[in-house]
Motif scaffolding. Structure first.
Motif, mmCIF file in Angstrom:
data_model
loop_
_atom_site.group_PDB
_atom_site.id
_atom_site.type_symbol
_atom_site.label_atom_id
_atom_site.label_comp_id
_atom_site.label_asym_id
_atom_site.label_seq_id
_atom_site.Cartn_x
_atom_site.Cartn_y
_atom_site.Cartn_z
ATOM 1 N N HIS A 238 28.708 69.154 60.488
ATOM 2 C CA HIS A 238 29.144 70.054 60.180
ATOM 3 C C HIS A 238 31.469 69.544 59.147
ATOM 4 O O HIS A 238 31.049 68.108 59.286
ATOM 5 N N ALA A 239 31.426 70.040 58.644
ATOM 6 C CA ALA A 239 31.552 69.845 57.813
ATOM 7 C C ALA A 239 33.184 71.415 57.023
ATOM 8 O O ALA A 239 33.195 72.340 56.676
ATOM 9 N N ILE A 240 34.411 70.123 56.812
ATOM 10 C CA ILE A 240 35.473 71.340 56.269
ATOM 11 C C ILE A 240 36.057 71.188 55.842
ATOM 12 O O ILE A 240 37.119 69.580 55.330
ATOM 13 N N LEU B 242 39.052 66.607 52.869
ATOM 14 C CA LEU B 242 37.583 66.213 53.744
ATOM 15 C C LEU B 242 37.121 66.082 54.938
ATOM 16 O O LEU B 242 37.569 64.945 55.104
ATOM 17 N N GLU B 243 37.028 66.913 56.277
ATOM 18 C CA GLU B 243 37.214 66.074 56.838
ATOM 19 C C GLU B 243 35.518 66.472 57.390
ATOM 20 O O GLU B 243 35.111 67.482 58.021
ATOM 21 N N MET B 244 34.545 65.547 58.404
ATOM 22 C CA MET B 244 33.349 65.553 58.349
ATOM 23 C C MET B 244 33.311 64.980 60.084
ATOM 24 O O MET B 244 33.733 64.367 60.276
ATOM 25 N N SER B 245 32.170 66.110 60.465
ATOM 26 C CA SER B 245 31.753 65.333 61.805
ATOM 27 C C SER B 245 30.131 65.700 61.931
ATOM 28 O O SER B 245 29.820 66.304 61.187
ATOM 29 N N GLY B 246 29.495 64.856 63.114
ATOM 30 C CA GLY B 246 28.169 65.204 63.681
ATOM 31 C C GLY B 246 27.574 64.225 62.679
ATOM 32 O O GLY B 246 26.977 64.832 61.099
ATOM 33 N N ASN B 247 27.612 63.036 62.920
ATOM 34 C CA ASN B 247 26.411 61.944 61.911
ATOM 35 C C ASN B 247 27.398 62.011 61.067
ATOM 36 O O ASN B 247 26.498 62.165 59.799
ATOM 37 N N THR C 221 37.090 61.378 57.274
ATOM 38 C CA THR C 221 38.770 61.729 56.462
ATOM 39 C C THR C 221 38.247 61.347 55.250
ATOM 40 O O THR C 221 38.344 60.107 55.396
ATOM 41 N N LEU C 222 38.046 61.959 54.405
ATOM 42 C CA LEU C 222 37.836 61.828 52.679
ATOM 43 C C LEU C 222 39.148 62.561 51.963
ATOM 44 O O LEU C 222 38.885 63.954 52.200
ATOM 45 N N ASN C 223 39.749 61.580 51.429
ATOM 46 C CA ASN C 223 41.036 62.346 50.420
ATOM 47 C C ASN C 223 39.506 62.319 48.810
ATOM 48 O O ASN C 223 39.998 61.235 48.379
ATOM 49 N N LEU C 224 39.815 63.276 48.569
ATOM 50 C CA LEU C 224 39.024 63.451 47.199
ATOM 51 C C LEU C 224 39.854 63.132 45.786
ATOM 52 O O LEU C 224 39.667 63.247 45.193
#
Length: 235
Positions: A156-158, A166-171, A187-190
């Protein structure tokens, strides 16, 4: 006259229909064939074969496109879909989608490929819901996102286009060259490439070894000849 109309529809295989809805938006579309009543804004119109539709903010091509709802609020498409958001410069391909012209939310499904051409961000997932008003894409199932040296995977990502976050979850996992980062949430600041890891943090980084100067090799010199010594002369 009726036979003449049928002849035109079958021979040209193109329908060009323009309407203005309650949302003050013009819709232009074409296809090989059409079913439904084009003049009834409360009905349903189905475009089949090389279907193409253009609104003021969205352009979509597909095997089949359906317009439904009051004032053709809902645009649904299926089969070999390609599209572009004319305002945000986001392009996409997928196999099925729906777009609400009132809320300006697009739901893309099945082998979704989304590209933010302005920021060189590419995303793949099984489901992506994209809001044109907020410029936010919610991605689900087998998410893969690439940008610069970043390769990101998650369930899952937003993606927040305006903030370049970019916010990511689920491994979730991020690979930057030979470096890897894992956690429950990432969380990644692109823009700045800053990474924030939260929960069960793991990772590995590779440092670049300093170049070691090789010791200088001794200079080979021949010993000086002893005084008075002389090479024997050949007789």
């Amino acid at each position: 006259m009726n036979s003449f109309k049928k002849y035109i529809l079958s021979y040209l295989l193109v329908l060009l229909f323009i309407l203005t809805s309650a949302y003050s938006e013009k819709i232009t579309f074409s296809a090989s064939s059409m079913s439904g009543t084009a003049g009834d804004s409360n009905g349903k119109t189905v475009l089949s074969g090389n279907a193409h539709i253009l609104t003021e903010t969205m352009e979509i091509s597909a095997d089949q496109i359906e317009l439904s709802g009051k004032d053709y609020r809902i645009i649904s498409a299926s089969g070999n879909i390609s599209g572009k958001n004319l305002e945000t410069k986001m392009t996409f391909t997928c196999q099925s989608m729906s777009y609400d012209r009132e809320t300006k939310v697009a739901l893309l499904e099945n082998a979704v490929h989304l590209v933010d051409t302005e920021n060189d961000v590419t995303a793949d997932a099984e489901i992506i819901e994209y809001s044109q008003n907020s410029n936010v894409a919610v991605m689900q199932i087998q998410v893969n996102l690439t940008q610069k040296d970043n390769k990101c995977t998650a369930a899952h990502a937003i993606y927040r286009k305006n903030e370049q976050m970019l916010e990511m979850s689920g491994n979730p996992n991020i690979t930057q060259g030979t470096d890897t980062f894992r956690a429950q949430n990432i969380t990644l600041n692109l823009e700045t490439q800053e990474i924030t890891l939260d929960g069960r943090v793991k990772g590995s980084v590779t440092t670049t070894p300093k170049e070691e100067k090789s010791p200088s090799e001794p200079v080979q010199t021949e010993p000086p000849a002893a005084e008075g010594s002389k090479e024997p002369e050949n007789e």
